[in-house]
Design an enzyme around this catalytic site. Structure first.
Site, PDB file in Angstrom:
ATOM      1  N   LYS A   1      34.176  78.527 -55.845  1.00 51.06           N
ATOM      2  CA  LYS A   1      33.039  78.732 -54.944  1.00 51.06           C
ATOM      3  C   LYS A   1      32.914  77.563 -53.976  1.00 51.06           C
ATOM      4  CE  LYS A   1      28.830  77.685 -55.858  1.00 51.06           C
ATOM      5  NZ  LYS A   1      27.472  77.550 -56.430  1.00 51.06           N
TER       6      LYS A   1
ATOM      7  N   ASP B   1      27.921  82.630 -54.670  1.00 47.10           N
ATOM      8  CA  ASP B   1      26.824  81.908 -55.306  1.00 47.10           C
ATOM      9  C   ASP B   1      25.868  82.918 -55.943  1.00 47.10           C
ATOM     10  OD1 ASP B   1      25.076  82.834 -53.256  1.00 47.10           O
ATOM     11  OD2 ASP B   1      23.960  80.960 -53.354  1.00 47.10           O
TER      12      ASP B   1
END
Length: 225
Positions: A147, A165
């Site tokens: 991420k 997220d």
């Protein structure tokens, strides 16, 4: 790169139609921010490292905490020891000592191994996957995974990465794109969800690079980084 949050208001996304309508409304702001990200890469190595620091600070915390942290460290990022970085992060971040250590160790690795030529390093990769793998899997680059690596590369103008997220994952789950909203814990899981998000984005006609902005803004009411 200094950025201010763009307030767009939250939106309840219950259907694809809701998603498309919200995207249409906020797209000019998204495109403006994406254009700003491309400029940060052209500004050079220090600006690129600043975006990496933002992602290290935002990981496990929040984008706002990342922004505040970078503001506090700007001007000393390339020179201050971990102890000074930690002092500057006190009261601004949940984990000032550990994040300061991550930043200092990552900086020192990039300086010793690549002479801090970050722009040259990033452009040396032939494919998008290899570029992200380098940052996500490299044990010398501290505090980010897939991420964070995706977020970093998007924030310096590279496209084609999903930033998974919690807000984006919950948005995808709410639209039935994925089951549940748990964050992926392995590379394989990340790529599987990213693939589903990419297919969904293509199906509804929203570019992948804009989709995470839409899902994030719907839940936070703003466009940040």
């Amino acid at each position: 790169m200094r950025v201010e949050p763009i307030q767009v208001g939250r939106a309840e996304i219950r259907s694809v139609e809701d998603l498309i309508a919200f995207h249409r409304r906020i797209r000019p702001y998204i495109l403006r921010r994406l254009a700003e990200f491309k400029k940060s890469f052209e500004e050079g190595n220090e600006a690129i490292f600043e975006e990496l620091v933002f992602c290290i600070l935002a990981a496990g915390a929040s984008a706002r905490m990342g922004v505040r942290g970078v503001e506090a460290l700007r001007g000393v990022l390339l020179s201050a020891p971990a102890e000074e970085l930690a002092e500057r992060l006190q009261g601004l971040h949940l984990y000032p000592a550990s994040r300061a250590k991550y930043i200092a160790e990552t900086r020192d690795y990039l300086a010793s191994k690549f002479r801090f030529r970050l722009k040259e390093l990033i452009l040396s990769f032939d494919d998008a996957m290899g570029r992200r793998d380098f940052f996500a899997k490299n044990r010398h680059i501290k505090g980010i995974g897939y991420k964070g690596a995706s977020h970093f590369l998007r924030n310096i103008g590279f496209s084609g990465y999903a930033i998974l997220d919690k807000h984006v994952l919950r948005g995808l789950a709410g639209l039935g794109v994925i089951e549940g909203g748990r964050p992926p814990s392995t590379r394989r899981q990340y790529l599987e969800i990213e693939s589903k998000m990419r297919e969904f984005a293509e199906r509804v006609g929203i570019p992948l690079d804009e989709m995470d902005f839409v899902l994030w803004a719907a839940r936070t009411g703003m466009i940040l980084k």
